[in-house]
Design an enzyme around this catalytic site. Sequence first.
Site, PDB file in Angstrom:
ATOM      1  N   GLU A   1       0.824  -1.212   0.000  1.00  0.00           N
ATOM      2  CA  GLU A   1       0.000   0.000   0.000  1.00  0.00           C
ATOM      3  C   GLU A   1       0.856   1.259   0.000  1.00  0.00           C
ATOM      4  O   GLU A   1       0.590   2.209  -0.748  1.00  0.00           O
ATOM      5  CB  GLU A   1      -0.922   0.027   1.230  1.00  0.00           C
ATOM      6  CG  GLU A   1      -1.856  -1.161   1.335  1.00  0.00           C
ATOM      7  CD  GLU A   1      -1.307  -2.321   2.154  1.00  0.00           C
ATOM      8  OE1 GLU A   1      -2.114  -2.989   2.823  1.00  0.00           O
ATOM      9  OE2 GLU A   1      -0.087  -2.578   2.135  1.00  0.00           O
TER      10      GLU A   1
ATOM     11  N   CYS B   1      -2.569  -2.763   7.476  1.00  0.00           N
ATOM     12  CA  CYS B   1      -2.164  -2.618   8.877  1.00  0.00           C
ATOM     13  C   CYS B   1      -2.368  -1.157   9.300  1.00  0.00           C
ATOM     14  O   CYS B   1      -2.749  -0.309   8.491  1.00  0.00           O
ATOM     15  CB  CYS B   1      -0.695  -3.024   9.034  1.00  0.00           C
ATOM     16  SG  CYS B   1       0.464  -1.883   8.239  1.00  0.00           S
TER      17      CYS B   1
ATOM     18  N   CYS C   1      -0.268   1.375   7.187  1.00  0.00           N
ATOM     19  CA  CYS C   1      -0.814   1.590   5.853  1.00  0.00           C
ATOM     20  C   CYS C   1      -2.165   2.298   5.904  1.00  0.00           C
ATOM     21  O   CYS C   1      -2.456   3.165   5.077  1.00  0.00           O
ATOM     22  CB  CYS C   1      -0.920   0.265   5.117  1.00  0.00           C
ATOM     23  SG  CYS C   1       0.698  -0.454   4.753  1.00  0.00           S
TER      24      CYS C   1
END
Length: 155
Positions: free
Chosen positions: A55, A83, A86
Amino acid sequence: MADDADFMRMALTLAREAFAAGEIPVGAVVVKDGAVLAAARNDNRERNDPVRHAEINAIERAAAALGNERLTGCDLYVTKEPCAMCAGAIVHARIRRLVIGARDARYGACGTVLDVCGNRVLNHAPEIEFGLMEEEGAALLKEFFQKKRDERRVE
């Protein structure tokens, strides 16, 4: 014209490339007005850099392509739920819509474990859609981690 499934298929191809390189198999594609701006995969292990998630890599490339740190009007397709790191980048980049394949029951920060992307206290919250080609993304992750466990047993 390409559609959501085409963009997620592209992200899955990138995830498979990550798998082949020994990276956690995650792929990401940034799209604006139906055109791909950037595509990337995880390469944090190859680069010895903990922030080189798919990402982040895709967001950086898209921002460079637009010449703007704001990705207003852009959609991000990712094979696994982002996560917290990101998810924070997605919020800061002002991604319009986030299309996620598989949920991440350990680190997912778009509603599964944490809710960074959907947090209305923050100044931006992207539209979030889960489940596009979820089985494919989840199977790839399962296969990757099973392979890693099997390799550890052999050592």
